[in-house]
Write a protein that holds these residues in place. Structure first.
Motif, mmCIF file in Angstrom:
data_model
loop_
_atom_site.group_PDB
_atom_site.id
_atom_site.type_symbol
_atom_site.label_atom_id
_atom_site.label_comp_id
_atom_site.label_asym_id
_atom_site.label_seq_id
_atom_site.Cartn_x
_atom_site.Cartn_y
_atom_site.Cartn_z
ATOM 1 N N UNK A 94 44.861 23.888 32.120
ATOM 2 C CA UNK A 94 44.354 24.828 31.120
ATOM 3 C C UNK A 94 43.086 24.300 30.457
ATOM 4 N N UNK A 95 43.062 23.003 30.188
ATOM 5 C CA UNK A 95 41.856 22.411 29.608
ATOM 6 C C UNK A 95 40.668 22.562 30.555
ATOM 7 N N UNK A 96 40.921 22.398 31.842
ATOM 8 C CA UNK A 96 39.829 22.467 32.814
ATOM 9 C C UNK A 96 39.328 23.897 33.001
ATOM 10 N N UNK A 97 40.201 24.870 32.814
ATOM 11 C CA UNK A 97 39.756 26.269 32.848
ATOM 12 C C UNK A 97 38.772 26.523 31.713
ATOM 13 N N UNK A 110 45.882 32.735 30.731
ATOM 14 C CA UNK A 110 44.704 33.423 31.264
ATOM 15 C C UNK A 110 44.521 34.782 30.599
ATOM 16 N N UNK A 111 45.609 35.507 30.440
ATOM 17 C CA UNK A 111 45.527 36.809 29.786
ATOM 18 C C UNK A 111 45.035 36.672 28.348
ATOM 19 N N UNK A 112 45.482 35.621 27.681
ATOM 20 C CA UNK A 112 45.054 35.388 26.312
ATOM 21 C C UNK A 112 43.576 35.077 26.181
ATOM 22 N N UNK A 113 42.972 34.661 27.300
ATOM 23 C CA UNK A 113 41.529 34.404 27.315
ATOM 24 C C UNK A 113 40.789 35.477 28.114
ATOM 25 N N UNK A 114 41.446 36.627 28.281
ATOM 26 C CA UNK A 114 40.846 37.812 28.901
ATOM 27 C C UNK A 114 40.451 37.608 30.362
ATOM 28 N N UNK A 115 41.229 36.780 31.075
ATOM 29 C CA UNK A 115 41.011 36.600 32.502
ATOM 30 C C UNK A 115 42.052 37.384 33.300
ATOM 31 N N UNK A 116 41.624 37.866 34.452
ATOM 32 C CA UNK A 116 42.539 38.400 35.462
ATOM 33 C C UNK A 116 42.513 37.460 36.662
ATOM 34 N N UNK A 117 43.670 37.263 37.258
ATOM 35 C CA UNK A 117 43.750 36.401 38.438
ATOM 36 C C UNK A 117 43.203 37.150 39.651
#
Length: 321
Positions: free
Chosen positions: A115-118, A160-167
Motif C-alpha cells: 500500500x505504501x508503494x502504491x 484502492x477504492x478509498x483512493x479512487x482507483x479501479x483495478x
C-alpha cells in the motif's frame, strides 16, 4: 430462379454475421516509462521510446499505460527526460495508471509495504495527470498477484477504492516479456551483423502469431466459461520488441474481427464484477483462469494454451514463462 438463389445467399450471409461474436479488446501496456530501464543502454532509451510512440500513433487505437515511478529515477531523483517520456503518452491521447513505484510483488512484501508503494507510485503521476485535467484512476498489480487470501484481496480493494482507483485486470495473459527479453538480449549484446538481424527478425515473426494465438485461446476460454466473447484486456509492455511489432499486433487482432476499445468500455462488462476471486496461489493468472478455478474447473479446461518456444526461452535466459 437466380433472384431466389441470390436472396437465399444474402440471407445466409446476414445470418452468419448475426452469429459472429462481438469481439472487443482493450490494450494495456505495463512498466512505463520503459520496461528494462536499468539494463537498456542509456543512449538508446530515448530512440526506442520514440519508435514505440510512433507505432502507437500509427495503430490509432486506445491504450492505457501503467507507470512504475521508480523507473523515472536515478539515485532517487526523477530524471526530466524520463518524465518527458510519460508526457509523450498523455500528449498522444493515451491514459496512464499506477503500477506501484517499485514493481513490488504483493505476495513477497505484504499489504502494508504494498500500500505504501502504491502511494509512492503516484507522487509524480498525480501532478503530471493534473496538468492534463486528469487524475489517476486505474491500478495494475505487478506480476498480476492480487492477494493470497480473500481477506487480503478485500483489504487491498478497499484501500484502492478509498483512493479512487479501479483495478485493471488482465484476461489475455501471455509470455510477451520472455520474447521481449530475448529480443533485447540479442539487440544489445550481439554484434551488428546479418546474423543478429536475422535472429531479431525471427523473434519478431514468431512473436506476432504467438500473441494472436493467445488472444484466440482466451476467446475460447471466455466462450467456454461465460458463454460469450468477453471484452478482453490484453497485457503488453513498453519494450524494444513492441517498438517494432505493436502495429502488426493491432492489425492482427483487427483482422480477427476485434474492435480495440478503451479499458473503460471493456470493464463495463458485468463479468468483471467478480474481481480477482477464485485463485489463492502464489502466481498471477489471467482473470478468466481465476474465475474458472473458482468454479472448480480443472485439467482439460485449461488445455491448449500456446507456450513460448524453447529457443526463445534460451535467448531470454529464463527457464519458463
Amino acid at each position: 430462379m437466380s433472384r431466389i438463389l441470390l436472396l437465399l445467399s444474402l440471407l445466409a450471409c446476414f445470418a452468419a454475421h448475426a452469429t459472429e461474436p462481438d469481439r472487443r479488446i482493450a490494450i494495456t501496456i505495463d512498466d512505463l516509462p520503459w520496461q528494462r530501464m536499468g539494463t537498456t543502454p542509456a543512449g538508446e532509451v530515448a530512440g526506442r521510446h520514440r519508435q514505440l510512440m510512433a507505432l502507437l500513433r500509427q495503430a490509432g487505437v486506445p491504450a492505457t499505460g501503467f507507470v512504475n515511478e521508480g523507473k523515472l529515477e536515478v539515485d532517487g531523483v526523477v530524471q526530466p527526460e524520463r518524465l518527458a517520456m510519460l508526457r509523450d503518452w498523455l500528449v498522444a491521447g493515451f491514459e496512464l495508471g499506477n503500477h506501484t513505484h517499485g514493481h513490488l510483488d504483493l505476495h513477497a512484501v505484504g499489504l502494508d509495504a504494498y500500500r505504501d508503494d502504491i502511494l509512492k507510485g503516484e507522487r509524480v503521476l498525480r501532478p503530471l495527470l493534473a496538468g492534463f485535467g486528469q487524475v489517476p484512476r486505474w491500478f495494475r498489480h505487478p506480476y498480476l498477484r492480487a492477494g493470497r487470501t480473500r481477506e487480503d484481496r478485500a483489504a487491498l480493494e478497499a484501500f484502492l477504492s478509498g483512493h479512487d482507483y479501479r483495478i485493471a485486470p488482465v484476461t489475455v495473459d501471455n509470455g510477451e516479456w520472455v520474447w521481449a527479453f530475448a529480443y533485447a538480449n540479442v539487440l544489445d549484446e550481439e554484434p551488428d551483423t546479418p546474423g543478429r538481424a536475422a535472429t531479431l527478425e525471427r523473434l519478431r515473426r514468431g512473436y506476432i502469431p504467438y500473441m494472436l494465438d493467445k488472444v484466440d485461446y482466451f476467446e475460447k476460454q471466455s466462450q467456454a466459461l461465460l458463454g460469450y466473447a468477453l471484452p478482453q484486456v490484453w497485457l503488453l509492455h513498453a519494450n524494444e520488441l513492441n517498438a517494432v511489432a505493436y502495429a502488426d499486433l493491432v492489425s492482427g487482432v483487427q483482422r480477427r474481427g476485434y474492435r480495440v476499445v478503451t479499458l473503460e468500455e471493456a470493464m463495463r462488462d458485468p463479468a468483471y464484477d467478480r474481481g480477482a476471486e477464485g485463485y489463492d496461489g502464489r502466481y498471477g493468472p489471467s482473470w478468466l483462469h481465476r474465475w474458472a478455478m473458482g468454479e472448480g474447473r480443472r485439467g482439460d479446461f485449461f488445455a491448449g494454451e500456446p507456450v513460448v518456444p524453447k529457443w526463445v526461452l534460451e535467448l531470454a535466459r529464463v527457464e519458463s514463462e
